[in-house]
Design a protein around this motif. Structure first.
Motif, PDB file in Angstrom:
ATOM      1  N   UNK A  16       0.839  -1.199   0.000  1.00 44.45           N
ATOM      2  CA  UNK A  16       0.000   0.000   0.000  1.00 44.45           C
ATOM      3  C   UNK A  16       0.872   1.246   0.000  1.00 44.45           C
ATOM      4  N   UNK A  17       1.896   1.260   0.843  1.00 46.45           N
ATOM      5  CA  UNK A  17       2.794   2.414   0.904  1.00 46.45           C
ATOM      6  C   UNK A  17       3.539   2.590  -0.422  1.00 46.45           C
ATOM      7  N   UNK A  18       4.016   1.507  -0.977  1.00 48.26           N
ATOM      8  CA  UNK A  18       4.737   1.571  -2.253  1.00 48.26           C
ATOM      9  C   UNK A  18       3.824   2.085  -3.360  1.00 48.26           C
ATOM     10  N   UNK A  19       2.599   1.600  -3.408  1.00 44.06           N
ATOM     11  CA  UNK A  19       1.644   2.071  -4.411  1.00 44.06           C
ATOM     12  C   UNK A  19       1.378   3.568  -4.256  1.00 44.06           C
ATOM     13  N   UNK A  20       1.313   4.019  -3.031  1.00 44.62           N
ATOM     14  CA  UNK A  20       1.128   5.448  -2.781  1.00 44.62           C
ATOM     15  C   UNK A  20       2.309   6.247  -3.332  1.00 44.62           C
ATOM     16  N   UNK A  46      10.211   2.527   7.591  1.00 47.86           N
ATOM     17  CA  UNK A  46      10.089   1.089   7.836  1.00 47.86           C
ATOM     18  C   UNK A  46       9.291   0.416   6.720  1.00 47.86           C
ATOM     19  N   UNK A  47       8.209   1.051   6.288  1.00 46.23           N
ATOM     20  CA  UNK A  47       7.361   0.461   5.253  1.00 46.23           C
ATOM     21  C   UNK A  47       8.059   0.399   3.903  1.00 46.23           C
ATOM     22  N   UNK A  48       9.142   1.127   3.757  1.00 45.11           N
ATOM     23  CA  UNK A  48       9.932   1.085   2.522  1.00 45.11           C
ATOM     24  C   UNK A  48      11.122   0.150   2.637  1.00 45.11           C
ATOM     25  N   UNK A  49      11.263  -0.503   3.771  1.00 46.88           N
ATOM     26  CA  UNK A  49      12.426  -1.345   4.049  1.00 46.88           C
ATOM     27  C   UNK A  49      12.086  -2.826   3.890  1.00 46.88           C
ATOM     28  N   UNK A  50      12.816  -3.502   3.038  1.00 43.53           N
ATOM     29  CA  UNK A  50      12.584  -4.940   2.835  1.00 43.53           C
ATOM     30  C   UNK A  50      12.827  -5.729   4.121  1.00 43.53           C
ATOM     31  N   UNK A  51      13.702  -5.241   4.982  1.00 43.06           N
ATOM     32  CA  UNK A  51      14.013  -5.937   6.233  1.00 43.06           C
ATOM     33  C   UNK A  51      12.823  -5.964   7.197  1.00 43.06           C
ATOM     34  N   UNK A  52      11.902  -5.035   7.012  1.00 42.14           N
ATOM     35  CA  UNK A  52      10.753  -4.950   7.920  1.00 42.14           C
ATOM     36  C   UNK A  52       9.900  -6.206   7.884  1.00 42.14           C
ATOM     37  N   UNK A  53       9.929  -6.915   6.770  1.00 33.44           N
ATOM     38  CA  UNK A  53       9.114  -8.126   6.663  1.00 33.44           C
ATOM     39  C   UNK A  53       9.508  -9.171   7.698  1.00 33.44           C
ATOM     40  N   UNK A  54      10.766  -9.176   8.090  1.00 30.52           N
ATOM     41  CA  UNK A  54      11.250 -10.189   9.030  1.00 30.52           C
ATOM     42  C   UNK A  54      11.541  -9.635  10.414  1.00 30.52           C
TER      43      UNK A  54
END
Length: 140
Positions: A16-20, A46-54
């Protein structure tokens, strides 16, 4: 009943953040989520960080789980929109008049968090009566 995994929830908010950021078209639920993401600029990086997924967010580490926080915003907004449990819409409106809608959401979130914790601790369904009692105390 929709019961997303941790990874699905995180992917939803991050997408959602990326789409925005890309100015892409959002679905209605994404538009609602974006409203809350925008209210929390502390989560944007954080929402733009791939590391946030883990990433793990621990209470003992003094961390708020931003994905849980945003999910609770969505849940409470849905509860208020359909007035379920009955009376929550009026309580939200009264709390909003005292402060502002975002702060009112956070007050409700504290009550919802307590009810969820109790439900998990006891292995029982959510106790709407306790939830409404806690919310009523916020008005007192």
């Amino acid at each position: 009943m929709f019961n997303p995994t941790r990874d699905q929830v995180r992917e939803f908010f991050m997408t959602t953040w990326q789409k925005h950021l890309e100015k892409s078209v959002l679905s209605p639920i994404e538009a609602t989520a974006l409203k809350w993401i925008l209210e929390h600029p502390e989560y944007h990086a954080l929402l733009s960080s791939a590391e946030a997924k883990q990433q793990d967010f621990t209470v003992s580490g003094g961390q708020v789980n931003p994905f849980l926080h945003l999910s609770m915003h969505l849940a409470i907004e849905e509860q208020v929109s359909i007035n379920s449990p009955p009376g929550i819409k009026a309580i939200f409106e009264q709390l909003s008049q005292r402060r502002n809608p975002h702060d009112a959401m956070h007050e409700i979130m504290e009550c919802l968090g307590q009810v969820i914790w109790e439900s998990q601790r006891l292995g029982t369904p959510l106790n709407n009566e306790l939830y409404m009692d806690l919310l009523q105390k916020r008005l007192a």
